[in-house]
Design a protein around this motif. Structure first.
Motif, PDB file in Angstrom:
ATOM      1  N   GLY A  39     -31.585 -19.031 -40.704  1.00 31.00           N
ATOM      2  CA  GLY A  39     -30.957 -18.553 -41.931  1.00 31.00           C
ATOM      3  C   GLY A  39     -29.474 -18.447 -41.636  1.00 31.00           C
ATOM      4  O   GLY A  39     -29.069 -17.632 -40.806  1.00 31.00           O
ATOM      5  N   TYR A  80     -31.240 -25.291 -49.283  1.00 31.64           N
ATOM      6  CA  TYR A  80     -30.186 -24.481 -49.895  1.00 31.64           C
ATOM      7  C   TYR A  80     -30.566 -24.128 -51.325  1.00 31.64           C
ATOM      8  O   TYR A  80     -31.304 -24.873 -51.985  1.00 31.64           O
ATOM      9  CB  TYR A  80     -28.846 -25.223 -49.878  1.00 31.64           C
ATOM     10  N   TYR A 113     -39.583 -18.994 -54.770  1.00 31.43           N
ATOM     11  CA  TYR A 113     -39.467 -18.850 -53.325  1.00 31.43           C
ATOM     12  C   TYR A 113     -40.760 -19.244 -52.617  1.00 31.43           C
ATOM     13  O   TYR A 113     -40.730 -19.722 -51.480  1.00 31.43           O
ATOM     14  CB  TYR A 113     -39.031 -17.436 -52.977  1.00 31.43           C
ATOM     15  N   GLY A 147     -28.531 -11.569 -50.470  1.00 33.14           N
ATOM     16  CA  GLY A 147     -28.566 -13.027 -50.546  1.00 33.14           C
ATOM     17  C   GLY A 147     -29.938 -13.553 -50.910  1.00 33.14           C
ATOM     18  O   GLY A 147     -30.891 -12.786 -51.105  1.00 33.14           O
ATOM     19  N   SER A 148     -30.053 -14.863 -50.964  1.00 35.40           N
ATOM     20  CA  SER A 148     -31.315 -15.477 -51.337  1.00 35.40           C
ATOM     21  C   SER A 148     -32.223 -15.731 -50.136  1.00 35.40           C
ATOM     22  O   SER A 148     -33.438 -15.820 -50.292  1.00 35.40           O
ATOM     23  CB  SER A 148     -31.046 -16.803 -52.068  1.00 35.40           C
ATOM     24  N   PHE A 149     -31.646 -15.832 -48.937  1.00 33.49           N
ATOM     25  CA  PHE A 149     -32.453 -16.207 -47.778  1.00 33.49           C
ATOM     26  C   PHE A 149     -33.573 -15.216 -47.468  1.00 33.49           C
ATOM     27  O   PHE A 149     -34.645 -15.610 -47.004  1.00 33.49           O
ATOM     28  CB  PHE A 149     -31.586 -16.396 -46.523  1.00 33.49           C
ATOM     29  N   PRO A 207     -26.771 -13.988 -45.002  1.00 28.79           N
ATOM     30  CA  PRO A 207     -28.175 -14.194 -45.384  1.00 28.79           C
ATOM     31  C   PRO A 207     -28.933 -12.923 -45.770  1.00 28.79           C
ATOM     32  O   PRO A 207     -29.861 -12.991 -46.582  1.00 28.79           O
ATOM     33  CB  PRO A 207     -28.798 -14.799 -44.115  1.00 28.79           C
ATOM     34  N   CYS A 264     -27.109 -20.031 -46.918  1.00 27.06           N
ATOM     35  CA  CYS A 264     -27.048 -18.896 -47.833  1.00 27.06           C
ATOM     36  C   CYS A 264     -25.586 -18.543 -48.062  1.00 27.06           C
ATOM     37  O   CYS A 264     -24.838 -18.402 -47.089  1.00 27.06           O
ATOM     38  CB  CYS A 264     -27.793 -17.697 -47.254  1.00 27.06           C
ATOM     39  N   GLU A 265     -25.203 -18.394 -49.318  1.00 24.96           N
ATOM     40  CA  GLU A 265     -23.823 -17.991 -49.612  1.00 24.96           C
ATOM     41  C   GLU A 265     -23.582 -16.616 -48.984  1.00 24.96           C
ATOM     42  O   GLU A 265     -24.486 -15.791 -48.925  1.00 24.96           O
ATOM     43  CB  GLU A 265     -23.585 -17.842 -51.132  1.00 24.96           C
ATOM     44  N   ALA A 314     -23.693 -23.164 -52.151  1.00 27.29           N
ATOM     45  CA  ALA A 314     -23.846 -23.063 -50.698  1.00 27.29           C
ATOM     46  C   ALA A 314     -23.656 -24.431 -50.043  1.00 27.29           C
ATOM     47  O   ALA A 314     -22.950 -24.575 -49.046  1.00 27.29           O
ATOM     48  CB  ALA A 314     -25.213 -22.477 -50.346  1.00 27.29           C
ATOM     49  N   GLY A 321     -25.542 -17.950 -42.826  1.00 22.12           N
ATOM     50  CA  GLY A 321     -24.555 -17.532 -43.813  1.00 22.12           C
ATOM     51  C   GLY A 321     -23.371 -18.476 -43.808  1.00 22.12           C
ATOM     52  O   GLY A 321     -22.840 -18.786 -42.743  1.00 22.12           O
TER      53      GLY A 321
END
Lengths: 234, 234
Positions: A7, A34, A76, A105-107, A101, A97-98, A44, A9
């Protein structure tokens, strides 16, 4: 033997604000996943496009960006399943991940579905909160200050309570909640202590006092408010 | 014409967790300043030692590290004055800061004394909070979670109030305050939700549940507590 799930960032937007480790891992990645909005490009991915191998297998994870609402969880599940195919085949997978992580974030959603059965490594990134403070040239917090980070989705009473209880506040994911947040901050007479930022570290970066901020900011925007005792001046 | 003052975050310790921008700026710097304890080496400098030019002018800013107490302000006056000599001579100065420059860091004190008369640029870094979460492999906060960051110097009642009021809490600069903080967390029955980290991202990194954490942790250590609803599992 399972491949490893990374993961990673990628920071707030400027490719130069990616860590050296993240860049190295992405350059070596044979499989890269991503988050991807249902229309437009992946933010990302765009940050680190210069590092992705031309022959990498790419796994866009379609996450509809309805400002103010959160994505359905089955998105997900699908993403995790697709990633697991590669991990089970012994291939490492790098998930972008923007920002960071594990910080809103989304991760973390992908991680939660895969970490029990696959080795993982998380590479922290520069958070947008730090990037905004740097761009506004305003310290976030120091010394005995208490910092609170809140999503703008909270209701007015909650937002007011959080601001009341902290010296510094970062209000994230403004999206369609600006009216509500602005109302609270103005009622508390703290507009002069609040800065706004959107698309921080990118060419289209916008930085200004809250008073000048737009009524309908983009998803990737935030407010930074400081009401402490400015210990750095003393 | 004044030189430019760069406040550069160098991250939590691992040289690979320095941003590409920070590394580039340090490699090109003719004058580099950094915080330095009265005994031992500079942590910030050690992180990026591989990037500092052999012929760079170095400005150690001696900051006595009395765990739990904050340095006297005249230290920063001296440091600012020495840096200003170079800025006034038209030379750029890069000031290193552990973690991020504006997040409980030392750079803000230098910045406050120089920013009125000299152009500045701040380069955000990876904060230890993100690095710890990544190392513990525990998400910090997500979705509607409220995160509060507090220094361990607060009194017991304040610490308890802050933990009560948040979903996620990062307690920094543990130093000699571990006993007090541990007492509060155990009284609130949250020890099982609390992770400890010291020297994160370095070879001597220590990660464990609070129960196993030492009674006298080093200055660069923290606790990460999560008591929210684990949105990433759903």
């Amino acid at each position: 033997m399972s491949g490893k799930l990374f993961g990673v960032g990628v920071g707030p937007g400027d490719p130069e604000l990616v860590t050296r480790k993240a860049w190295r891992l992405i350059e070596g990645a044979r499989v890269v996943a991503y988050p991807m909005p249902d229309t437009g490009e992946s933010f990302a991915r765009s940050i680190v496009a210069g590092a992705i191998r031309a022959d990498a297998t790419e796994i866009p994870m379609i996450v509809p960006m309805r400002t103010g609402r959160f994505p359905a969880q089955d998105i997900y599940e699908d993403a995790a399943a697709r990633i697991a195919v590669h991990l089970d085949a012994g291939e490492n997978v790098v998930v972008l991940c923007e920002g960071d992580p594990f910080f809103y974030g989304s991760f973390m959603y992908v991680f939660a579905r895969l970490s029990a059965r696959h080795p993982c490594e998380i590479v922290p990134g520069v958070s947008s909160v730090m990037a905004v403070a740097s761009a506004l040239q305003r310290p976030i917090a120091g010394r005995n200050d208490v910092l609170t980070v809140i999503p703008a989705t909270l209701d007015e009473a909650e937002i007011e309570r959080r601001i009341e209880g902290a010296d510094a506040v970062a209000i994230m994911k403004l999206g369609r909640h600006m009216g509500k947040v602005r109302t609270v901050i103005e009622r508390m007479r703290l507009a002069d202590r609040t800065g706004y930022a959107a698309h921080v570290s990118l060419e289209g970066e916008q930085l200004c006092p809250l008073r000048e901020a737009p009524d309908h900011p983009p998803y990737f925007s935030m407010l930074l408010l400081y009401k402490g005792s400015d210990p750095w001046l003393r």
